[in-house]
Design a protein around this motif. Structure first.
Motif, short mmCIF file in Angstrom:
data_model
loop_
_atom_site.label_atom_id
_atom_site.label_comp_id
_atom_site.label_asym_id
_atom_site.label_seq_id
_atom_site.Cartn_x
_atom_site.Cartn_y
_atom_site.Cartn_z
N ALA A 198 0.81 -1.23 0.00
CA ALA A 198 0.00 0.00 0.00
C ALA A 198 0.84 1.27 0.00
CB ALA A 198 -0.99 -0.01 1.16
N PRO A 199 1.72 1.49 0.98
CA PRO A 199 2.49 2.74 0.95
C PRO A 199 3.42 2.85 -0.25
CG PRO A 199 3.25 1.32 2.73
CD PRO A 199 2.00 0.70 2.20
N GLY A 200 4.01 1.72 -0.65
CA GLY A 200 4.97 1.76 -1.76
C GLY A 200 4.31 1.96 -3.11
N LEU A 201 3.33 1.14 -3.43
CA LEU A 201 2.72 1.20 -4.76
C LEU A 201 1.82 2.41 -4.94
CD1 LEU A 201 1.93 -2.57 -5.45
CD2 LEU A 201 3.90 -1.21 -6.20
N LEU A 202 1.05 2.78 -3.90
CA LEU A 202 0.19 3.95 -4.03
C LEU A 202 1.02 5.21 -4.26
CD1 LEU A 202 -2.53 3.29 -1.29
CD2 LEU A 202 -2.73 3.00 -3.77
N ALA A 203 2.13 5.32 -3.56
CA ALA A 203 3.00 6.49 -3.76
C ALA A 203 3.59 6.49 -5.16
CB ALA A 203 4.13 6.47 -2.71
N LEU A 204 3.95 5.31 -5.65
CA LEU A 204 4.51 5.22 -7.01
C LEU A 204 3.48 5.63 -8.05
CD1 LEU A 204 7.01 4.40 -8.65
CD2 LEU A 204 6.08 2.07 -8.74
N TYR A 205 2.22 5.21 -7.87
CA TYR A 205 1.16 5.60 -8.81
C TYR A 205 0.97 7.12 -8.83
CZ TYR A 205 -0.19 0.65 -8.48
OH TYR A 205 -0.20 -0.72 -8.48
N ASP A 206 0.98 7.74 -7.64
CA ASP A 206 0.81 9.19 -7.57
C ASP A 206 2.00 9.90 -8.22
OD1 ASP A 206 -0.90 11.25 -6.94
OD2 ASP A 206 -0.47 11.27 -4.80
N LEU A 207 3.20 9.37 -8.02
CA LEU A 207 4.40 9.93 -8.64
C LEU A 207 4.30 9.86 -10.16
CD1 LEU A 207 7.45 10.92 -8.08
CD2 LEU A 207 8.05 8.53 -8.57
N ILE A 208 3.88 8.71 -10.68
CA ILE A 208 3.74 8.54 -12.13
C ILE A 208 2.73 9.55 -12.68
CG2 ILE A 208 2.89 6.98 -13.92
CD1 ILE A 208 5.65 6.25 -12.98
N ASN A 209 1.72 9.89 -11.87
CA ASN A 209 0.72 10.87 -12.31
C ASN A 209 1.18 12.31 -12.11
OD1 ASN A 209 -1.34 9.36 -13.45
ND2 ASN A 209 -2.31 8.92 -11.47
N GLY A 210 2.37 12.51 -11.52
CA GLY A 210 2.93 13.86 -11.43
C GLY A 210 3.05 14.46 -10.05
N ALA A 211 2.75 13.69 -8.99
CA ALA A 211 2.85 14.22 -7.63
C ALA A 211 4.26 14.04 -7.09
CB ALA A 211 1.86 13.52 -6.71
N PRO A 212 4.90 15.08 -6.58
CA PRO A 212 6.17 14.90 -5.90
C PRO A 212 6.00 13.93 -4.73
CG PRO A 212 5.74 17.23 -6.29
CD PRO A 212 4.48 16.50 -6.62
N MET A 213 7.02 13.10 -4.49
CA MET A 213 6.96 12.11 -3.42
C MET A 213 7.87 12.53 -2.27
SD MET A 213 7.94 8.02 -3.38
CE MET A 213 7.03 7.63 -4.86
N ILE A 214 7.30 12.58 -1.07
CA ILE A 214 8.04 12.91 0.15
C ILE A 214 8.10 11.64 0.98
CG2 ILE A 214 8.27 14.54 2.05
CD1 ILE A 214 7.91 15.83 -0.78
N ILE A 215 9.30 11.14 1.27
CA ILE A 215 9.46 9.86 1.96
C ILE A 215 9.94 10.08 3.39
CG2 ILE A 215 10.63 7.63 1.93
CD1 ILE A 215 11.18 8.13 -1.07
N LEU A 216 9.17 9.60 4.36
CA LEU A 216 9.65 9.58 5.74
C LEU A 216 10.58 8.38 5.90
CD1 LEU A 216 6.51 10.28 7.99
CD2 LEU A 216 8.08 11.91 6.92
N PRO A 217 11.80 8.59 6.40
CA PRO A 217 12.70 7.45 6.61
C PRO A 217 12.10 6.40 7.54
CG PRO A 217 13.90 9.52 6.74
CD PRO A 217 12.45 9.87 6.70
N LYS A 218 11.36 6.86 8.55
CA LYS A 218 10.61 5.98 9.43
C LYS A 218 9.48 6.80 10.06
CE LYS A 218 13.58 6.74 13.47
NZ LYS A 218 14.39 6.09 14.52
N TRP A 219 8.50 6.13 10.63
CA TRP A 219 7.35 6.83 11.19
C TRP A 219 7.72 7.61 12.44
CZ3 TRP A 219 2.88 8.86 10.29
CH2 TRP A 219 2.08 9.25 11.36
N ASP A 220 7.30 8.85 12.48
CA ASP A 220 7.48 9.71 13.64
C ASP A 220 6.45 10.83 13.53
OD1 ASP A 220 9.31 10.85 15.94
OD2 ASP A 220 9.01 12.51 14.53
N CYS A 221 5.70 11.06 14.61
CA CYS A 221 4.60 12.03 14.55
C CYS A 221 5.08 13.43 14.24
CB CYS A 221 3.83 12.02 15.88
SG CYS A 221 2.88 10.52 16.18
N ASP A 222 6.13 13.88 14.91
CA ASP A 222 6.63 15.23 14.67
C ASP A 222 7.13 15.39 13.24
OD1 ASP A 222 6.05 16.10 17.22
OD2 ASP A 222 8.05 15.70 18.02
N THR A 223 7.86 14.38 12.75
CA THR A 223 8.36 14.45 11.38
C THR A 223 7.21 14.47 10.39
OG1 THR A 223 10.29 13.18 12.10
CG2 THR A 223 9.97 13.42 9.74
#
Length: 246
Positions: A198-223
């Motif tokens: 889900a997180p990997g493929l959905l982000a890739l689909y949005d990127l292919i459609n033109g959305a910049p991708m912002i990747i959190l190295p790991k989950w953190d609420c403040d980040t």
């Protein structure tokens, strides 16, 4: 005929942000150059042919996305491997999927048994890439093969049905994104592991459609909150536990 990969972004805003993992970043021009270079490298130097299999043991980094996309455009089946597995568990998946090449990063290279079959390529020490050739959208495409968690025995590989050509694959990714409302309208925030479907493929689909991708190295609420504010994030994927923590 020129490839349609990131065509609109390369025409309208080639030097704007395409992807970042909060440490490194790529513009659309740079991302396109990296992906096409990796496709060329896989097909020429590493001998990856349509139908071959590669695996990714890479954390939440730009390299993961580039390699995932390049592998499929090169005609290979691509398996992202859970980076929290033990060396023996990783070795099982690597051999079970028949990977002739494994991409890794510095943090996970030591988990790959050197006696295993196939090449091991560290994306962080790869060095300068060759100039990529234009992607032929009529060439055979690859696909993704993800593994189950293995709660009832060994993990099992699940191949997703794929079309015949690269052009059809890109069209399918775009349509899959639109089906989920991921139409490339704004930055997409990756909150979970990229090796998960889900997180990997959905982000890739949005990127292919033109959305910049912002990747959190790991989950953190403040980040998470900081990234949403800094990059004006419009789409993301969250699981219930993340909502509870927020």
């Amino acid at each position: 005929m020129p490839s349609s990969l990131f065509k609109q972004q390369l025409t309208n805003n080639p030097d704007s942000l395409a992807i970042t993992d909060l440490t490194s970043r790529r513009t659309w021009r740079e991302l396109h150059a990296r992906v096409t270079a990796l496709v060329t490298l896989l097909q020429t130097e590493y001998g990856i042919a349509p139908g071959d299999h590669i695996a990714l043991l890479v954390g939440n980094r730009i390299d993961h996305v580039e390699a995932m996309l390049a592998g499929q455009l090169a005609g290979a089946w691509v398996t992202p491997v859970n980076t929290h597995l033990t060396a023996s568990e990783i070795d099982y998946i690597r051999h079970d999927c028949g990977a002739s090449l494994v991409f890794c990063d510095n943090s996970h290279e030591a988990l790959l048994a050197p006696h295993g079959t196939g090449q091991i390529i560290n994306l962080q020490t790869l060095g300068p890439l060759p100039t990529g050739t234009e992607i032929d959208e009529s060439s055979p495409c690859g696909g993704s093969m993800l593994y189950t968690s293995g709660t009832t025995g060994r993990p099992k590989g699940v191949r997703r049905a794929k079309p015949d050509t690269v052009g059809q694959l890109l069209d399918r990714m775009r349509q899959a994104g639109r089906n989920f409302g991921l139409q490339g309208g704004g930055p997409h925030l990756v909150t979970g592991p990229l090796y998960h479907a889900a997180p990997g493929l959905l982000a890739l689909y949005d990127l292919i459609n033109g959305a910049p991708m912002i990747i959190l190295p790991k989950w953190d609420c403040d980040t998470f909150f900081n990234a949403v504010q800094q990059y004006s994030v419009t789409t993301t994927h969250l699981v219930p536990t993340m909502f509870v923590r927020l």
